[in-house]
Scaffold this motif. Sequence first.
Motif, mmCIF file in Angstrom:
data_model
loop_
_atom_site.group_PDB
_atom_site.id
_atom_site.type_symbol
_atom_site.label_atom_id
_atom_site.label_comp_id
_atom_site.label_asym_id
_atom_site.label_seq_id
_atom_site.Cartn_x
_atom_site.Cartn_y
_atom_site.Cartn_z
ATOM 1 N N TRP A 187 0.842 -1.194 0.000
ATOM 2 C CA TRP A 187 0.000 0.000 0.000
ATOM 3 C C TRP A 187 0.877 1.243 0.000
ATOM 4 N N ASP A 188 0.342 2.303 -0.609
ATOM 5 C CA ASP A 188 0.978 3.606 -0.512
ATOM 6 C C ASP A 188 -0.039 4.565 0.106
ATOM 7 N N TYR A 189 0.338 5.811 0.245
ATOM 8 C CA TYR A 189 -0.578 6.786 0.833
ATOM 9 C C TYR A 189 -1.753 7.115 -0.082
ATOM 10 N N ASP A 190 -1.731 6.630 -1.316
ATOM 11 C CA ASP A 190 -2.870 6.850 -2.218
ATOM 12 C C ASP A 190 -4.032 5.920 -1.898
ATOM 13 N N GLU A 191 -3.845 5.040 -0.885
ATOM 14 C CA GLU A 191 -4.883 4.099 -0.473
ATOM 15 C C GLU A 191 -5.233 3.101 -1.573
ATOM 16 N N LYS A 192 -4.266 2.804 -2.412
ATOM 17 C CA LYS A 192 -4.434 1.784 -3.443
ATOM 18 C C LYS A 192 -3.379 0.710 -3.255
ATOM 19 N N ALA A 193 -3.755 -0.526 -3.578
ATOM 20 C CA ALA A 193 -2.790 -1.620 -3.520
ATOM 21 C C ALA A 193 -1.967 -1.612 -4.804
ATOM 22 N N HIS A 194 -0.670 -1.871 -4.662
ATOM 23 C CA HIS A 194 0.240 -1.883 -5.797
ATOM 24 C C HIS A 194 0.988 -3.217 -5.847
ATOM 25 N N GLN A 195 1.277 -3.660 -7.057
ATOM 26 C CA GLN A 195 2.058 -4.887 -7.230
ATOM 27 C C GLN A 195 3.531 -4.528 -7.260
ATOM 28 N N GLY A 196 4.311 -5.182 -6.408
ATOM 29 C CA GLY A 196 5.749 -4.954 -6.379
ATOM 30 C C GLY A 196 6.504 -6.236 -6.678
ATOM 31 N N ALA A 197 7.796 -6.088 -6.964
ATOM 32 C CA ALA A 197 8.631 -7.244 -7.264
ATOM 33 C C ALA A 197 10.052 -6.979 -6.792
ATOM 34 N N LEU A 198 10.707 -8.026 -6.323
ATOM 35 C CA LEU A 198 12.105 -7.903 -5.929
ATOM 36 C C LEU A 198 12.790 -9.250 -6.045
ATOM 37 N N VAL A 199 14.112 -9.222 -6.043
ATOM 38 C CA VAL A 199 14.937 -10.430 -6.073
ATOM 39 C C VAL A 199 15.700 -10.508 -4.764
ATOM 40 N N CYS A 200 15.734 -11.708 -4.170
ATOM 41 C CA CYS A 200 16.444 -11.891 -2.907
ATOM 42 C C CYS A 200 17.099 -13.268 -2.875
ATOM 43 N N ASN A 201 17.882 -13.508 -1.860
ATOM 44 C CA ASN A 201 18.463 -14.827 -1.644
ATOM 45 C C ASN A 201 17.365 -15.810 -1.234
ATOM 46 N N LYS A 202 17.451 -17.032 -1.694
ATOM 47 C CA LYS A 202 16.431 -18.033 -1.365
ATOM 48 C C LYS A 202 16.343 -18.288 0.140
ATOM 49 N N LEU A 203 17.431 -17.985 0.876
ATOM 50 C CA LEU A 203 17.439 -18.219 2.318
ATOM 51 C C LEU A 203 16.462 -17.317 3.068
ATOM 52 N N ILE A 204 16.134 -16.168 2.468
ATOM 53 C CA ILE A 204 15.234 -15.238 3.169
ATOM 54 C C ILE A 204 13.927 -15.005 2.420
ATOM 55 N N ALA A 205 13.696 -15.734 1.346
ATOM 56 C CA ALA A 205 12.498 -15.500 0.535
ATOM 57 C C ALA A 205 11.213 -15.683 1.344
ATOM 58 N N ASP A 206 11.111 -16.773 2.090
ATOM 59 C CA ASP A 206 9.906 -17.014 2.887
ATOM 60 C C ASP A 206 9.726 -15.947 3.962
ATOM 61 N N LYS A 207 10.835 -15.519 4.552
ATOM 62 C CA LYS A 207 10.774 -14.495 5.588
ATOM 63 C C LYS A 207 10.258 -13.175 5.018
ATOM 64 N N LEU A 208 10.802 -12.779 3.866
ATOM 65 C CA LEU A 208 10.369 -11.524 3.264
ATOM 66 C C LEU A 208 8.904 -11.580 2.858
ATOM 67 N N GLN A 209 8.489 -12.703 2.300
ATOM 68 C CA GLN A 209 7.085 -12.802 1.907
ATOM 69 C C GLN A 209 6.178 -12.671 3.132
#
Length: 201
Positions: free
Chosen positions: A65-87
């Motif tokens: 979410w941003d301050y516009d009160e709309k949901a936004h789709q984001g994407a990022l790349v991370c190490n597989k060791l922390i993927a579940d944690k970040l999600q």
Amino acid sequence: MCLFRTSITLFWLCTALCVQSQNLSEGFSIQEIPDSVWNLMQGKTYHPNPHVQRSDLRYLKVLHWDYDEKAHQGALVCNKLIADKLQAIFRELYAHHYPIQHIRLADEYDADDERQMRDNNTSCFCYRNVPDTKKLSYHARGLAIDINTLYNPYVRYRNGKTIVQPSNAQPYVDRKKNYRYKIVEGDLCHRLFLKHGFIYL
């Protein structure tokens, strides 16, 4: 070990599209790096190296979410060791409407840290050194993430000088002031990252 930096980096040691209505199972996902993303990363966030390979990384899609009160789709790349944690963290932040302005692949900024930080982007993996050193950054292994980077700048001191990154973030160095996107000790973002084993720099 993982890092979380608010730039303030927390470490474990996207194209942002407006989403009017979307199934959460579609908005949050973890997968191996798709060919299209891998091709985009070449020569930008990824360079051939002995430390991290394609198989070590994961592509995450998250809603925010941003301050516009709309949901936004984001994407990022991370190490597989922390993927579940970040999600898990981003799901919780989304559930509480915690404001994050952009979550886009650093490759959309040609892996230019200054450019993406000036845009207040949130990102994780980028194969690079710590600024002004020959030391490999935790971002280079996909183990550090920076959140709302313009309003939570990276401040370092060298030869009696204060260096602020991004260069337009000077108004946000004073952490006693109130402003949007500011991450403070004890707020939801800070608590969630610590809960999942990150440390705060």
